[in-house]
Design a protein around this motif. Sequence first.
Motif, PDB file in Angstrom:
ATOM      1  N   PRO A 196       0.817  -1.217   0.000  1.00  0.00           N
ATOM      2  CA  PRO A 196       0.000   0.000   0.000  1.00  0.00           C
ATOM      3  C   PRO A 196       0.851   1.269   0.000  1.00  0.00           C
ATOM      4  CG  PRO A 196      -0.741  -1.531   1.706  1.00  0.00           C
ATOM      5  CD  PRO A 196       0.573  -2.039   1.185  1.00  0.00           C
ATOM      6  N   ALA A 197       0.403   2.262  -0.769  1.00  0.00           N
ATOM      7  CA  ALA A 197       1.071   3.558  -0.791  1.00  0.00           C
ATOM      8  C   ALA A 197       0.941   4.219   0.568  1.00  0.00           C
ATOM      9  CB  ALA A 197       0.462   4.443  -1.879  1.00  0.00           C
TER      10      ALA A 197
ATOM     11  N   VAL B  76       8.705   6.106   1.818  1.00  0.00           N
ATOM     12  CA  VAL B  76       7.472   6.661   1.288  1.00  0.00           C
ATOM     13  C   VAL B  76       7.162   5.879   0.013  1.00  0.00           C
ATOM     14  CG1 VAL B  76       6.296   8.699   0.395  1.00  0.00           C
ATOM     15  CG2 VAL B  76       7.936   8.931   2.283  1.00  0.00           C
ATOM     16  N   VAL B  77       6.087   5.096   0.089  1.00  0.00           N
ATOM     17  CA  VAL B  77       5.667   4.281  -1.041  1.00  0.00           C
ATOM     18  C   VAL B  77       4.673   5.094  -1.864  1.00  0.00           C
ATOM     19  CG1 VAL B  77       4.517   2.150  -1.759  1.00  0.00           C
ATOM     20  CG2 VAL B  77       6.022   2.151   0.255  1.00  0.00           C
TER      21      VAL B  77
ATOM     22  N   THR C 172       7.853   3.071  -8.598  1.00  0.00           N
ATOM     23  CA  THR C 172       9.158   3.596  -9.011  1.00  0.00           C
ATOM     24  C   THR C 172       9.412   5.011  -8.497  1.00  0.00           C
ATOM     25  OG1 THR C 172       8.334   4.425 -11.135  1.00  0.00           O
ATOM     26  CG2 THR C 172       9.157   2.145 -11.085  1.00  0.00           C
ATOM     27  N   ALA C 173       8.380   5.658  -7.988  1.00  0.00           N
ATOM     28  CA  ALA C 173       8.536   7.009  -7.423  1.00  0.00           C
ATOM     29  C   ALA C 173       8.704   6.963  -5.901  1.00  0.00           C
ATOM     30  CB  ALA C 173       7.340   7.876  -7.802  1.00  0.00           C
ATOM     31  N   SER C 174       8.811   5.784  -5.328  1.00  0.00           N
ATOM     32  CA  SER C 174       8.975   5.623  -3.884  1.00  0.00           C
ATOM     33  C   SER C 174      10.367   6.079  -3.441  1.00  0.00           C
ATOM     34  CB  SER C 174       8.764   4.158  -3.501  1.00  0.00           C
ATOM     35  OG  SER C 174       7.464   3.742  -3.868  1.00  0.00           O
ATOM     36  N   THR C 175      10.478   6.444  -2.152  1.00  0.00           N
ATOM     37  CA  THR C 175      11.758   6.917  -1.618  1.00  0.00           C
ATOM     38  C   THR C 175      12.097   6.215  -0.304  1.00  0.00           C
ATOM     39  OG1 THR C 175      10.721   8.746  -0.428  1.00  0.00           O
ATOM     40  CG2 THR C 175      11.503   9.196  -2.685  1.00  0.00           C
TER      41      THR C 175
ATOM     42  N   PHE D  54      14.102   3.231  -7.767  1.00  0.00           N
ATOM     43  CA  PHE D  54      13.631   1.902  -7.399  1.00  0.00           C
ATOM     44  C   PHE D  54      12.770   1.395  -8.541  1.00  0.00           C
ATOM     45  CE2 PHE D  54      10.515  -0.823  -4.965  1.00  0.00           C
ATOM     46  CZ  PHE D  54      11.397  -1.860  -4.757  1.00  0.00           C
ATOM     47  N   ASP D  55      13.066   0.195  -9.016  1.00  0.00           N
ATOM     48  CA  ASP D  55      12.272  -0.371 -10.110  1.00  0.00           C
ATOM     49  C   ASP D  55      11.439  -1.574  -9.677  1.00  0.00           C
ATOM     50  OD1 ASP D  55      13.981  -2.545  -9.968  1.00  0.00           O
ATOM     51  OD2 ASP D  55      14.932  -2.199 -11.904  1.00  0.00           O
ATOM     52  N   GLY D  56      11.378  -1.817  -8.370  1.00  0.00           N
ATOM     53  CA  GLY D  56      10.644  -2.954  -7.851  1.00  0.00           C
ATOM     54  C   GLY D  56      11.540  -4.123  -7.507  1.00  0.00           C
ATOM     55  N   GLU D  57      12.730  -4.178  -8.106  1.00  0.00           N
ATOM     56  CA  GLU D  57      13.692  -5.246  -7.834  1.00  0.00           C
ATOM     57  C   GLU D  57      15.070  -4.720  -7.454  1.00  0.00           C
ATOM     58  OE1 GLU D  57      13.775  -7.952 -11.109  1.00  0.00           O
ATOM     59  OE2 GLU D  57      11.627  -8.383 -10.953  1.00  0.00           O
ATOM     60  N   GLU D  58      15.409  -3.547  -7.936  1.00  0.00           N
ATOM     61  CA  GLU D  58      16.690  -2.923  -7.594  1.00  0.00           C
ATOM     62  C   GLU D  58      16.429  -1.559  -6.983  1.00  0.00           C
ATOM     63  OE1 GLU D  58      19.230  -2.735 -11.039  1.00  0.00           O
ATOM     64  OE2 GLU D  58      19.929  -4.770 -10.717  1.00  0.00           O
TER      65      GLU D  58
END
Length: 177
Positions: free
Chosen positions: A8-9, A45-46, A51-54, A96-100
């Motif tokens: 969840p964001a 922060v999701v 990919t915009a998470s920090t 962040f790309d979900g895996e890296e």
Amino acid sequence: MSSIKNLPAGTWSVDPSHTEVGFVARHLMVSKVRGNFADVAGTVVVADDITASTVDVTVQMASVDTRSADRDTHLKSADFFDVENYPTMRFVSTSFDGEELSGDLTIKDVTKPVTFEVEFNGVQADPWGNTKAGFEAEAEIKRADWGLTWNAAIEGGGVLVSDKIKIVLDVQLLKQA
């Protein structure tokens, strides 16, 4: 393994009692020494677009624990972390790309890019109604890149401590209300 799309964001904090920031180094070039840092804090922060998470995490270097008081004292000294002058290590994400997860790691006021391979372990509600998320991540760094160059030659060839260090993370996050 759960899909990161189920995360969840919102704002999450690192749960220090369920998080391990660890490292692995070669010792005498024949075995591995493992250690961790007990004092870690951070915020993730999701974003709706993952990919915009920090990520922003700070580790207190004096909390190092390798199960050897003498070694821990040496690691805290000016030979290594110099905790008196550089009490923290910090990681701030850049992508962040979900895996890296890539970002800037700062140790002893030296900042260098690092990329972690990330595994998302899922989201779960605990018995008290809190939402938790789990991740594992690994990266390999060269400690000399951060000015951590102390070493000793060994008689049979090689050095006492490897330059390559594996950073191993096992992180639990707590979703903020």
